[in-house]
Design a protein around this motif. Structure first.
Motif, PDB file in Angstrom:
ATOM      1  N   GLN A 128      -3.609  26.503 116.471  1.00  0.00           N
ATOM      2  CA  GLN A 128      -2.730  26.105 115.374  1.00  0.00           C
ATOM      3  C   GLN A 128      -1.263  26.296 115.750  1.00  0.00           C
ATOM      4  O   GLN A 128      -0.413  25.443 115.471  1.00  0.00           O
ATOM      5  N   GLN A 129      -0.961  27.420 116.385  1.00  0.00           N
ATOM      6  CA  GLN A 129       0.412  27.668 116.822  1.00  0.00           C
ATOM      7  C   GLN A 129       0.864  26.632 117.836  1.00  0.00           C
ATOM      8  O   GLN A 129       2.005  26.160 117.792  1.00  0.00           O
ATOM      9  N   ASN A 131      -0.289  23.551 118.165  1.00  0.00           N
ATOM     10  CA  ASN A 131      -0.117  22.276 117.470  1.00  0.00           C
ATOM     11  C   ASN A 131       1.189  22.249 116.680  1.00  0.00           C
ATOM     12  O   ASN A 131       1.894  21.227 116.663  1.00  0.00           O
ATOM     13  N   ASP A 132       1.521  23.351 116.017  1.00  0.00           N
ATOM     14  CA  ASP A 132       2.788  23.442 115.284  1.00  0.00           C
ATOM     15  C   ASP A 132       3.975  23.296 116.244  1.00  0.00           C
ATOM     16  O   ASP A 132       4.958  22.611 115.937  1.00  0.00           O
ATOM     17  N   HIS A 135       4.245  19.606 117.275  1.00  0.00           N
ATOM     18  CA  HIS A 135       4.768  18.777 116.187  1.00  0.00           C
ATOM     19  C   HIS A 135       6.280  18.959 116.037  1.00  0.00           C
ATOM     20  O   HIS A 135       7.013  17.988 115.840  1.00  0.00           O
ATOM     21  N   TYR A 136       6.734  20.203 116.140  1.00  0.00           N
ATOM     22  CA  TYR A 136       8.174  20.450 115.978  1.00  0.00           C
ATOM     23  C   TYR A 136       8.966  19.772 117.093  1.00  0.00           C
ATOM     24  O   TYR A 136       9.953  19.081 116.829  1.00  0.00           O
ATOM     25  N   GLU A 156      -0.090  11.574 116.921  1.00  0.00           N
ATOM     26  CA  GLU A 156       0.584  12.869 116.948  1.00  0.00           C
ATOM     27  C   GLU A 156       2.036  12.728 116.516  1.00  0.00           C
ATOM     28  O   GLU A 156       2.550  13.557 115.769  1.00  0.00           O
ATOM     29  N   ALA A 160       3.779  14.504 113.309  1.00  0.00           N
ATOM     30  CA  ALA A 160       4.986  15.326 113.464  1.00  0.00           C
ATOM     31  C   ALA A 160       6.070  14.869 112.507  1.00  0.00           C
ATOM     32  O   ALA A 160       6.730  15.691 111.861  1.00  0.00           O
ATOM     33  N   VAL A 163       5.049  15.897 108.863  1.00  0.00           N
ATOM     34  CA  VAL A 163       5.163  17.326 108.589  1.00  0.00           C
ATOM     35  C   VAL A 163       6.615  17.748 108.449  1.00  0.00           C
ATOM     36  O   VAL A 163       7.002  18.399 107.475  1.00  0.00           O
ATOM     37  N   TYR A 164       7.451  17.355 109.395  1.00  0.00           N
ATOM     38  CA  TYR A 164       8.819  17.862 109.382  1.00  0.00           C
ATOM     39  C   TYR A 164       9.744  17.078 108.477  1.00  0.00           C
ATOM     40  O   TYR A 164      10.743  17.612 107.989  1.00  0.00           O
ATOM     41  N   ARG A 167       9.061  18.864 105.187  1.00  0.00           N
ATOM     42  CA  ARG A 167       9.704  20.174 105.124  1.00  0.00           C
ATOM     43  C   ARG A 167      11.202  20.032 104.899  1.00  0.00           C
ATOM     44  O   ARG A 167      11.801  20.782 104.146  1.00  0.00           O
TER      45      ARG A 167
END
Length: 210
Positions: A128-129, A131-132, A135-136, A156, A160, A163-164, A167
């Motif tokens: 998970q880390q 993948n995060d 993505h960032y 992917e 990304a 997700v961002y 946020r």
């Protein structure tokens, strides 16, 4: 180190690896910088890249196993498409990637294995880390084709961005609400009836129990 023994290899490749260097020797810069396309400075002691500024034509920079941190100052190298910084001391991902984005606008290949900022199975990071992390980085570097030797897929990149983008919007919404609340509070305390102070207190007071 004898600068006379340093030769440019085929394809414009210059290797200064395994020499305990903290900067590229001035004589090498003056003689070869304009001709170099691939610069290998791996397994040295670089903390700063000021001496790389002269290599404006390079497309590949290999900085594995050095002492680079998140705050390293990169020179602006618009031709660079490949950057390897594996096994360094990069701990803050957002600071580092911001500097990468500003200095290398056409970067397509980035490798960051074994840095604290790049969690993976190499340094105890979870899936998970990792993948995060991917993505960032992918969201911040729109030209990226591969990250850590793994191709960036359309799916992917879409994830990304989703997700961002979400946020950023969430943070923007919170800031906007905060500004509106602050503005309303100032208006209530400076305008209206002489009892404005009491009205402002009533507005912020808890609602009565049913």
């Amino acid at each position: 180190m004898s600068e006379n023994k340093i030769r440019l290899q085929e394809g414009g490749r210059l290797s200064l690896a395994y020499r305990e260097l903290t900067e590229v020797p001035a004589g090498v810069r003056d003689k070869l910088a304009a001709k170099v396309r691939v610069l290998d400075l791996s397994h040295n002691r670089f903390e700063s890249l000021r001496s790389v500024k002269a290599f404006t034509a390079i497309n590949t920079l290999v900085m594995d196993n050095n002492l680079l941190t998140s705050h390293v100052s990169f020179p602006f190298l618009p031709n660079l498409h490949t950057l390897w910084v594996n096994h360094n001391a990069i701990a803050n991902l957002s600071i580092f990637i911001e500097r990468v984005a500003q200095s290398f606008p056409n970067l397509t290949h980035l490798s960051m294995w074994n840095n604290e900022a790049a969690p993976s199975y190499f340094n105890g990071g979870t899936l998970q880390q990792y993948n995060d992390f991917r993505h960032y980085v992918i969201a911040q570097l729109p030209t990226l084709v591969s990250l850590d030797d793994t191709v960036v897929t359309p799916e992917e990149r879409a994830a990304a961005k989703r997700v961002y983008k979400t946020r950023r919007h969430a943070k923007g919404g919170q800031a906007s609400r905060s500004r509106r609340t602050s503005s309303a509070s100032r208006r209530s305390s400076t305008h209206g009836s002489p009892n404005g102070t009491q009205e402002a207190k009533a507005t912020s007071a808890p609602a009565p129990a049913p």
